[in-house]
Design a protein around this motif. Structure first.
Motif, PDB file in Angstrom:
ATOM      1  N   SER A 175      38.781  33.495  45.342  1.00 38.46           N
ATOM      2  CA  SER A 175      37.354  33.528  45.685  1.00 38.46           C
ATOM      3  C   SER A 175      36.765  34.907  45.459  1.00 38.46           C
ATOM      4  O   SER A 175      37.388  35.921  45.790  1.00 38.46           O
ATOM      5  CB  SER A 175      37.151  33.142  47.153  1.00 38.46           C
ATOM      6  N   PRO A 176      35.527  34.974  44.946  1.00 37.72           N
ATOM      7  CA  PRO A 176      34.826  36.260  44.870  1.00 37.72           C
ATOM      8  C   PRO A 176      34.308  36.664  46.242  1.00 37.72           C
ATOM      9  O   PRO A 176      34.464  35.931  47.231  1.00 37.72           O
ATOM     10  CB  PRO A 176      33.668  35.953  43.913  1.00 37.72           C
ATOM     11  N   GLY A 177      33.655  37.832  46.296  1.00 33.96           N
ATOM     12  CA  GLY A 177      33.121  38.335  47.543  1.00 33.96           C
ATOM     13  C   GLY A 177      31.634  38.070  47.695  1.00 33.96           C
ATOM     14  O   GLY A 177      31.009  37.391  46.875  1.00 33.96           O
ATOM     15  N   TYR A 178      31.075  38.628  48.742  1.00 29.27           N
ATOM     16  CA  TYR A 178      29.666  38.487  49.087  1.00 29.27           C
ATOM     17  C   TYR A 178      28.782  38.897  47.907  1.00 29.27           C
ATOM     18  O   TYR A 178      28.973  39.961  47.321  1.00 29.27           O
ATOM     19  CB  TYR A 178      29.366  39.366  50.299  1.00 29.27           C
ATOM     20  N   THR A 179      27.854  38.060  47.548  1.00 30.86           N
ATOM     21  CA  THR A 179      26.925  38.186  46.405  1.00 30.86           C
ATOM     22  C   THR A 179      27.629  38.112  45.058  1.00 30.86           C
ATOM     23  O   THR A 179      26.973  38.192  44.017  1.00 30.86           O
ATOM     24  CB  THR A 179      26.067  39.483  46.448  1.00 30.86           C
ATOM     25  N   GLY A 180      28.936  37.936  45.041  1.00 29.18           N
ATOM     26  CA  GLY A 180      29.685  37.906  43.786  1.00 29.18           C
ATOM     27  C   GLY A 180      29.840  36.504  43.234  1.00 29.18           C
ATOM     28  O   GLY A 180      29.693  35.503  43.939  1.00 29.18           O
ATOM     29  N   THR A 181      30.133  36.432  41.949  1.00 23.42           N
ATOM     30  CA  THR A 181      30.455  35.165  41.281  1.00 23.42           C
ATOM     31  C   THR A 181      31.864  35.265  40.722  1.00 23.42           C
ATOM     32  O   THR A 181      32.518  36.309  40.814  1.00 23.42           O
ATOM     33  CB  THR A 181      29.468  34.878  40.139  1.00 23.42           C
ATOM     34  N   GLN A 182      32.315  34.161  40.127  1.00 19.63           N
ATOM     35  CA  GLN A 182      33.686  34.168  39.619  1.00 19.63           C
ATOM     36  C   GLN A 182      33.912  35.231  38.555  1.00 19.63           C
ATOM     37  O   GLN A 182      35.043  35.682  38.356  1.00 19.63           O
ATOM     38  CB  GLN A 182      34.063  32.793  39.081  1.00 19.63           C
ATOM     39  N   SER A 183      32.854  35.677  37.903  1.00 15.79           N
ATOM     40  CA  SER A 183      33.032  36.706  36.872  1.00 15.79           C
ATOM     41  C   SER A 183      33.609  37.991  37.452  1.00 15.79           C
ATOM     42  O   SER A 183      34.286  38.750  36.742  1.00 15.79           O
ATOM     43  CB  SER A 183      31.694  37.006  36.183  1.00 15.79           C
ATOM     44  N   SER A 184      33.383  38.224  38.747  1.00 22.70           N
ATOM     45  CA  SER A 184      33.862  39.459  39.364  1.00 22.70           C
ATOM     46  C   SER A 184      35.369  39.465  39.602  1.00 22.70           C
ATOM     47  O   SER A 184      35.951  40.527  39.836  1.00 22.70           O
ATOM     48  CB  SER A 184      33.135  39.699  40.690  1.00 22.70           C
ATOM     49  N   ILE A 185      35.989  38.293  39.560  1.00 22.72           N
ATOM     50  CA  ILE A 185      37.449  38.233  39.734  1.00 22.72           C
ATOM     51  C   ILE A 185      38.116  37.512  38.554  1.00 22.72           C
ATOM     52  O   ILE A 185      39.274  37.127  38.616  1.00 22.72           O
ATOM     53  CB  ILE A 185      37.826  37.565  41.080  1.00 22.72           C
ATOM     54  N   ALA A 186      37.369  37.361  37.452  1.00 28.73           N
ATOM     55  CA  ALA A 186      37.852  36.580  36.308  1.00 28.73           C
ATOM     56  C   ALA A 186      39.095  37.191  35.664  1.00 28.73           C
ATOM     57  O   ALA A 186      39.926  36.462  35.103  1.00 28.73           O
ATOM     58  CB  ALA A 186      36.748  36.428  35.271  1.00 28.73           C
ATOM     59  N   TRP A 187      39.253  38.515  35.725  1.00 27.54           N
ATOM     60  CA  TRP A 187      40.397  39.155  35.067  1.00 27.54           C
ATOM     61  C   TRP A 187      41.734  38.674  35.618  1.00 27.54           C
ATOM     62  O   TRP A 187      42.746  38.659  34.910  1.00 27.54           O
ATOM     63  CB  TRP A 187      40.299  40.677  35.185  1.00 27.54           C
TER      64      TRP A 187
END
Length: 309
Positions: A107-119
């Motif tokens: 899961s991403p964090g607050y205000t984040g989308t999956q792009s923020s943890i996609a790596w």
């Protein structure tokens, strides 16, 4: 191996072997054979002991590499096709020769989308996992909601997804960043059958986690001003049961957002933790025990060794 030639008639002074003696001799021969195979690194060394091992024996360089031994494919999951979470992307090994794989929802964090943890998707999947990086129902969802969404994503993966037949539904884990990291603790608390949880610079108003029964590796960052380790990651770790397989890794020279970009230290120890506890692969114990020492990238590492499960 050649056997000595024997006479068809036993000498009068030699008693006939009893049935019990014959069984003992067969047992001794069997034990000798197994020990010999183990010492030689033969089939008994790993395959028979752990059917969940995937991939070649790990090395320091193999778990630090940008990609592991498995080729990876990905498939998008629309939010309109699922319930309980916001869709996402599934990364999975293309190999169909090694059996099923464990799976991890992130899961991403607050205000984040999956792009923020996609790596994390292709990096973990290439080591032998099915990885689901998810979007949440809204970017403002709190940790308890994100925990429920991680579980909904795992249920979708194992019950409805196009790769469900590639997954062992008994070997599942959760990860998350910030409020998603707090959500991974919520998920582990709600579903004790999870095999691994990895909160990344986690945030949660709940500071105590004595109910968690899932092996948990918590990443903190020494420069985190949004979820300072003194009020988040450290008390989260300290309140996990002392009998639990648990670890706390504080990243050196890092911020709250360090998990949002490719990071070798996060990948290295996440891979080792997931392999050790989702796959029961003790070949990765060497990277976790003895406890890693402080370095250019590790401010502090705490944990229990040896691991109990």
């Amino acid at each position: 191996m050649q056997h000595p030639r024997t006479s068809t008639t036993a000498p009068a002074h030699r008693p006939r072997p009893t049935r019990r003696a014959g069984r003992l001799a067969a047992l001794a021969a069997s034990v000798t054979a197994v020990v010999g195979l183990t010492m030689l690194g033969g089939p008994a060394a790993h395959g028979a002991d752990n059917p969940y091992e995937r991939g070649p024996a790990p090395t320091e360089s193999s778990i630090e590499a940008l990609r592991g031994p498995y080729a990876v494919a990905e498939t998008s999951v629309s939010r309109v096709a699922v319930t309980g979470f916001g869709g996402g992307t599934i990364y999975y090994p293309t190999s169909t020769t090694d059996g099923t794989f464990g799976a991890v929802a992130v899961s991403p964090g607050y205000t984040g989308t999956q792009s923020s943890i996609a790596w994390l998707g292709p990096r973990l999947a290439s080591q032998g996992f099915v990885v689901f990086t998810i979007d949440t129902l809204t970017t403002l969802d709190q940790p308890d909601s994100r925990g429920n969404q991680l579980l909904a994503a795992l249920d979708y993966l194992t019950e409805r997804s196009s790769v469900r037949n590639r997954i062992d539904s008994s070997r599942l884990g959760v990860m998350g960043h910030s409020m998603g990291g707090g959500g991974s603790l919520e998920a582990a608390k709600s579903r004790p059958s999870l095999q691994a949880a990895i909160p990344l610079t986690p945030w949660n108003l709940d500071k105590t986690w004595p109910e968690v029964k899932t092996p948990t590796l918590i990443f903190g960052a020494d420069g985190d001003t949004i979820a300072p380790v003194a009020t988040h990651a450290e008390p989260f770790y300290a309140t996990l049961p002392s009998s639990l397989d648990r670890a706390y890794l504080e990243l050196n020279g890092a911020t709250h957002f360090t998990p949002n970009t490719s990071n070798t230290t996060i990948a290295k120890y996440s891979i080792s933790w997931l392999k050790r506890f989702i796959d029961n692969d003790t070949r990765y114990e060497q990277f976790l025990c003895p406890l890693p020492r402080p370095s250019l990238t590790i401010e502090e590492y705490r944990g229990n060794c040896p691991h109990t499960s």
